[in-house]
Design an enzyme around this catalytic site. Structure first.
Site, mmCIF file in Angstrom:
data_model
loop_
_atom_site.group_PDB
_atom_site.id
_atom_site.type_symbol
_atom_site.label_atom_id
_atom_site.label_comp_id
_atom_site.label_asym_id
_atom_site.label_seq_id
_atom_site.Cartn_x
_atom_site.Cartn_y
_atom_site.Cartn_z
ATOM 1 N N ARG B 54 0.856 -1.189 0.000
ATOM 2 C CA ARG B 54 0.000 0.000 0.000
ATOM 3 C C ARG B 54 0.891 1.238 0.000
ATOM 4 O O ARG B 54 1.155 1.815 1.055
ATOM 5 C CB ARG B 54 -0.935 -0.044 1.204
ATOM 6 C CG ARG B 54 -2.051 -1.085 1.025
ATOM 7 C CD ARG B 54 -2.775 -1.377 2.305
ATOM 8 N NE ARG B 54 -1.898 -2.089 3.248
ATOM 9 C CZ ARG B 54 -2.271 -2.511 4.449
ATOM 10 N NH1 ARG B 54 -3.495 -2.290 4.871
ATOM 11 N NH2 ARG B 54 -1.423 -3.141 5.227
ATOM 12 N N ASP B 56 2.503 4.877 -0.213
ATOM 13 C CA ASP B 56 2.055 6.174 0.302
ATOM 14 C C ASP B 56 1.907 7.208 -0.810
ATOM 15 O O ASP B 56 2.343 6.985 -1.943
ATOM 16 C CB ASP B 56 3.061 6.695 1.342
ATOM 17 C CG ASP B 56 2.846 6.056 2.713
ATOM 18 O OD1 ASP B 56 1.721 5.587 2.979
ATOM 19 O OD2 ASP B 56 3.812 6.039 3.496
ATOM 20 N N TYR B 114 12.263 -2.286 -2.596
ATOM 21 C CA TYR B 114 12.057 -0.858 -2.843
ATOM 22 C C TYR B 114 13.374 -0.238 -3.284
ATOM 23 O O TYR B 114 14.444 -0.644 -2.831
ATOM 24 C CB TYR B 114 11.588 -0.136 -1.574
ATOM 25 C CG TYR B 114 10.105 -0.269 -1.298
ATOM 26 C CD1 TYR B 114 9.204 0.663 -1.786
ATOM 27 C CD2 TYR B 114 9.613 -1.324 -0.528
ATOM 28 C CE1 TYR B 114 7.845 0.560 -1.523
ATOM 29 C CE2 TYR B 114 8.248 -1.442 -0.262
ATOM 30 C CZ TYR B 114 7.379 -0.493 -0.768
ATOM 31 O OH TYR B 114 6.036 -0.598 -0.513
ATOM 32 N N ARG B 202 11.725 5.386 3.587
ATOM 33 C CA ARG B 202 12.011 6.820 3.581
ATOM 34 C C ARG B 202 12.708 7.268 4.870
ATOM 35 O O ARG B 202 13.538 8.179 4.849
ATOM 36 C CB ARG B 202 10.725 7.605 3.348
ATOM 37 C CG ARG B 202 10.194 7.386 1.923
ATOM 38 C CD ARG B 202 8.744 7.783 1.796
ATOM 39 N NE ARG B 202 8.570 9.198 2.078
ATOM 40 C CZ ARG B 202 7.400 9.775 2.319
ATOM 41 N NH1 ARG B 202 6.297 9.043 2.332
ATOM 42 N NH2 ARG B 202 7.326 11.055 2.554
#
Lengths: 253, 253
Positions: B54, B56, B114, B202
């Protein structure tokens, strides 16, 4: 030129998506307005910028060249960094250098290179702003495009590939390179000439695509060029695939 | 599952810039809403899509995986082409395949990768939407980032790198790859794990940047991880540099 002023040349790269082209116009965002406002901020005076190529709405650049005159105190070598610290960040300056006071980015340019990017395979959410979709292009179509390109090389009247309502001007240009290469999913058409008529690259690419699709034959390219009539050529390819890639000046300029 | 229905898996690539993340929310454009509306158009029925990650707001994907169930008649192999013929074109579907009726894109995923893209040199009008500017990064800083990465590998409680207000859940994840490489002007941080806490990549990248800048030492990475407190880590890096690159499933899925 005023005493104490410098003539400064800068290379620009920009994402043309959100601009109505290079040239200033009232009530519409343009690259010229964006860069001139940045120049005013960093020099403290009103500045006019001259560009080598007046790119149309939506057209991008990786190697646009501009010059401007200033009596401001900013050191030449700091001009690009200072410009790039200000919005919009979709216009980026590189390689600032002081040039002779007579240097004119448009009149002195002897060669301009444009590249047109087709997305020849699949689709990408990231390349959509910078390519024209052409997933239907097959190897046979690419071969036909390649075969049609040499017709353009040389000194020709390119009226058939100019915007029909373009200002009256000499429609003769000398194209010295016309090529096509594949790079991953991209098909890149490169045209280099001493100058281009307005809309010329996009009309050429639109015609090439019709040749690739079999709507026209390879041999028609020569007939279209000889017609000196915009209606003879194909549709205009979308602006978003087009980049002003390079501008060249005589040795020592 | 209803009789006659198929469970279909599709890989998604998307430009997250103009979406408020994956998950549907009222009054805001989301990737889930965009793809579900396309699915409704091509199947003729209301469709719910399940995503592996999911993502962001502002986060991109090159390898998101979703699944959905449908009784619609469209052949599975035509699903991607049909989806890609509809706007928004910033969401692109690839590799449609029918999967066993029990397949669940989120619960069955065993590994997610990622990538975070830093623009380590110069600036670009074209990469601004997809990178975090870091022109100040020098070789010494890169070496410090590299040295801090191995601390993350293995099974750890990653509370220090989770969004502070995240729902209560098991904060233990197993990171099996944490690397950094340079590619032209880009610096790419890659993290792979069985799963990620919200905001984890992040927060890790933000912390690495503070280590690169000399605001924190390489040795602090271990202390931050052990603290199990979000306040111990660095600032959250901007969403625009982050891509969900790959989702993997057990053999045979």
């Amino acid at each position: 030129m005023q005493p104490g002023s410098r003539n400064i040349r800068v290379t620009l790269a920009y994402d043309g998506t959100d601009f109505c082209g290079w040239q200033r116009q009232k009530g519409a965002p343009t690259v010229q307005e964006a860069i001139e406002e940045k120049l005013t901020r960093i020099t403290g005076e009103r500045v006019s910028a001259i560009a080598a190529g007046r790119t149309d709405a939506g057209v991008h650049a990786t190697g646009q060249v501009i010059n401007f005159r200033t009596r401001g105190r900013i050191p030449t070598e700091r001009v690009a960094t200072a410009l790039n610290s200000l919005p919009p960040y979709t216009v980026v300056a590189r390689h600032p250098q002081e040039v002779p006071e007579g240097f004119h980015a448009r009149y002195d340019a002897v060669r301009r290179t444009y590249r047109y990017y087709l997305l020849g395979a699949g689709s990408s959410p990231f390349l959509g702003r910078y390519t024209c979709p052409a997933a239907w292009l097959d190897n046979e179509g690419l071969a036909r495009m390649r075969a049609a390109l040499p017709v353009l090389v040389g000194e020709h009247d390119f009226t058939s590939f100019a915007v029909a309502d373009a200002e009256t001007e000499n429609p003769v240009r000398t194209v010295d390179a016309a090529s096509l290469r594949e790079k991953g999913p991209l098909v890149i058409v490169t045209l280099a000439a001493n100058g281009f008529l307005r809309g010329m690259v996009r009309a050429v690419v639109g015609t090439l695509l019709e040749i690739a699709a079999g709507k026209r034959t390879v041999e028609e390219m020569e007939i279209i060029l000889a017609a000196r009539d915009r209606r003879a050529a194909g549709e205009t390819a979308p602006a978003r695939g087009l980049f002003l890639a390079r501008v060249e000046y005589p040795e020592g300029r």
